[in-house]
Every structure is written in structure tokens, then in C-alpha cells.
Design an enzyme around this catalytic site. Structure first.
Site, mmCIF file in Angstrom:
data_model
loop_
_atom_site.group_PDB
_atom_site.id
_atom_site.type_symbol
_atom_site.label_atom_id
_atom_site.label_comp_id
_atom_site.label_asym_id
_atom_site.label_seq_id
_atom_site.Cartn_x
_atom_site.Cartn_y
_atom_site.Cartn_z
ATOM 1 N N ARG A 1 -10.388 3.411 -8.661
ATOM 2 C CA ARG A 1 -9.345 2.481 -8.234
ATOM 3 C C ARG A 1 -8.829 1.650 -9.416
ATOM 4 O O ARG A 1 -7.626 1.413 -9.538
ATOM 5 C CB ARG A 1 -9.884 1.552 -7.144
ATOM 6 N N ASP B 1 -2.626 -10.040 5.660
ATOM 7 C CA ASP B 1 -3.490 -9.173 4.865
ATOM 8 C C ASP B 1 -3.672 -9.828 3.503
ATOM 9 O O ASP B 1 -2.860 -10.660 3.094
ATOM 10 C CB ASP B 1 -2.876 -7.775 4.715
#
Length: 280
Positions: free
Chosen positions: A43, A149
Site C-alpha cells: 500500500r 469516512d
């Protein structure tokens, strides 16, 4: 300038992994076990390439020196945002068949919903469709859906409300016709949420770890599904205390299919498949 196409990245060291996972936990509550080392490495690699940084240690230094802005990008890299329209269908059936008739019977004039961990927006838009469909042809209450979020990238996509049509291939064509614009020419294969839904869904960045939340009111429904699985029990307990605080006394809380509140909090009563009522 570094030519990123020719950088050979070494594997992230245990020391570097510990430094990053401590920051991830501190800023998001997400606990990365040692088996997630390869995931973290892959990532972060995208972020290193984007910044033309040639090592994880140099990226760590960059993170520390630009902490307030870069920590958001770090968390964006780590968060997982798998979601679909009408995911975990049993929740939407319960909402339509049990909760909304109760709201209608009580002549509820406004409905407030919080989608916590909304990812790219499929969940809050699914809720909005269910509510609009139920009240179609009836006097519709004042509906507001807060979608939050921690990841700014997915929030932007949710605000845009544009999705590949394959994501809705199992959704009734009449529903699609009522609530989506169909893309043409260069936008063929995409669907865009109509303003009738976008006008009632509000996207905001919110870190659930914050001690206080900016919301000024409580909610009738809180959806926080497939989010708490990333937290340890201490963090989960703290979050459930917050959700309890922000839920009306006759409100409902929806967890993910693999999540449970049992043994973590006694502030909610299980009434269905990962569906809970607030304990007064």
C-alpha cells in the site's frame, strides 16, 4: 528528480513497519498485526512512487516533517473500502419491512441517518433509495443522511456519485431509472446518482477516534458495518459509547455481518442479524 520507474525498493524492515503501524493505530485505531507487513508495504509503495521517494525510511522522515497533511494520505493508503449497493441485504429488508412502517405509524416527520465508514457512498445511497422508495406516493418525512469516512479519496468519489453500471447489474431496472442518470458516449457504462438522492446525503471526513464529534443532533439509524473489525476491544468499547450517545432512545444500530457487540458493550440489545436497539 528521481526516475521512479527505475527505483528498486527494498523490503520494509521490521523497525520501519513498527514505526508506521504505531502511527496508523494512533491516528485511526486500525491495529496492524505482523502478518499485515506485506500489505502495508504494498500500500505504501504507491505513495512512495507518487512522491518520488526511494525508501520507506525516507518516506517516514517526509511523513514526520509534513505530518498534519501527510498523515491523511497515509491513512488513505491503509484503509480498505470494499462496499456494494445493498450489501448485506437483510439489513435493508429489515429497514423496509420493520423500521419504516413503525416510523410511519408514529407519524415521524424527520429521519436522521448516519453511515459511519461510508467508503465510496454505496451504503448511504442505498439507504436513501430504500427510504425514498418506501415513501413514494406518500408524504415523505424530512430525510438527511450523514456519510462519514476517514479516507478523503473515497469521500470525493461518494460526492461525485458516479459508479460503474456493473455494480448495479442485480438492481431492479426501474430503481436505476428513477435514481440514476445513464452515461452516454465517453461515459457509457457508468451511472450517476440523481440530485434527488445527492441532495439528502452529506459527505464529511470524520475520524471515529476523535474524543468529540461535530454533530449537533442524534440519529434514528446508525450504520457502522465492517469497520469495527479493524479495531481492538478498547477502541470498540469507546466507539460503542459514542454511538450510544448519538442514537435516539428508539434508534437502531447496524453492524457488519461478521461483527458482534457481545462481550464488548451492554448498551445495545440484539434484535436481528447484527441489528441492535439502544438500551436506555
Amino acid at each position: 528528480m528521481i526516475n521512479r520507474d527505475h527505483i528498486h525498493f527494498k523490503e520494509i524492515t521490521n523497525k520501519e513497519f513498527t514505526l508506521f503501524k504505531d502511527i496508523v493505530y494512533q491516528e485511526s485505531g486500525i491495529k496492524l498485526s505482523d502478518v499485515k507487513k506485506a500489505l502495508l508495504q504494498s500500500r505504501l509503495l504507491k505513495r512512495l512512487r507518487a512522491l518520488n521517494i526511494d525508501s520507506y525510511s525516507n518516506y517516514y522522515n517526509f511523513l514526520i516533517n509534513n505530518y498534519e497533511t501527510e498523515k491523511i494520505n497515509l491513512i488513505n493508503c491503509i484503509t480498505t473500502n470494499k462496499t456494494d449497493f445493498f450489501r448485506e441485504e437483510k439489513h435493508f429488508i429489515f429497514l423496509n419491512d420493520i423500521i419504516l412502517p413503525k416510523f410511519e405509524k408514529n407519524n415521524k416527520k424527520k429521519i436522521r441517518v448516519w453511515s459511519a465508514g461510508c467508503a465510496t457512498g454505496e451504503e448511504p445511497y442505498s439507504i436513501a433509495i430504500i427510504l425514498n422508495e418506501y415513501y413514494r406516493g406518500k408524504k415523505i418525512p424530512d430525510i438527511k443522511i450523514l456519510a462519514t469516512d476517514i479516507d478523503t479519496v473515497v469521500l470525493k468519489k461518494g460526492e461525485e456519485g458516479i459508479y460503474e453500471s456493473t455494480l448495479l447489474e442485480n438492481v431492479d431496472k426501474e430503481i436505476i431509472k428513477r435514481y440514476f442518470y445513464k452515461g452516454i458516449r465517453e461515459n457509457e457504462g457508468f451511472l450517476k446518482i440523481k440530485d434527488s438522492l445527492k441532495d439528502i446525503v452529506y459527505f464529511r471526513r470524520l475520524n471515529l477516534l476523535c474524543e468529540t464529534y461535530p454533530m449537533k443532533h442524534q440519529f434514528d439509524l446508525i450504520f457502522c458495518r465492517n469497520v469495527i473489525i479493524y479495531f481492538d476491544n478498547e477502541t470498540r468499547t469507546r466507539l460503542f459509547n459514542q454511538f450510544h450517545k448519538y442514537l435516539y432512545k428508539d434508534g437502531y444500530f447496524f453492524a457488519g455481518h461478521s461483527e458482534t457487540l457481545s462481550g464488548i458493550t451492554d448498551k445495545f440489545t440484539l434484535i436481528g442479524n447484527t441489528i441492535y436497539e439502544k438500551v436506555i
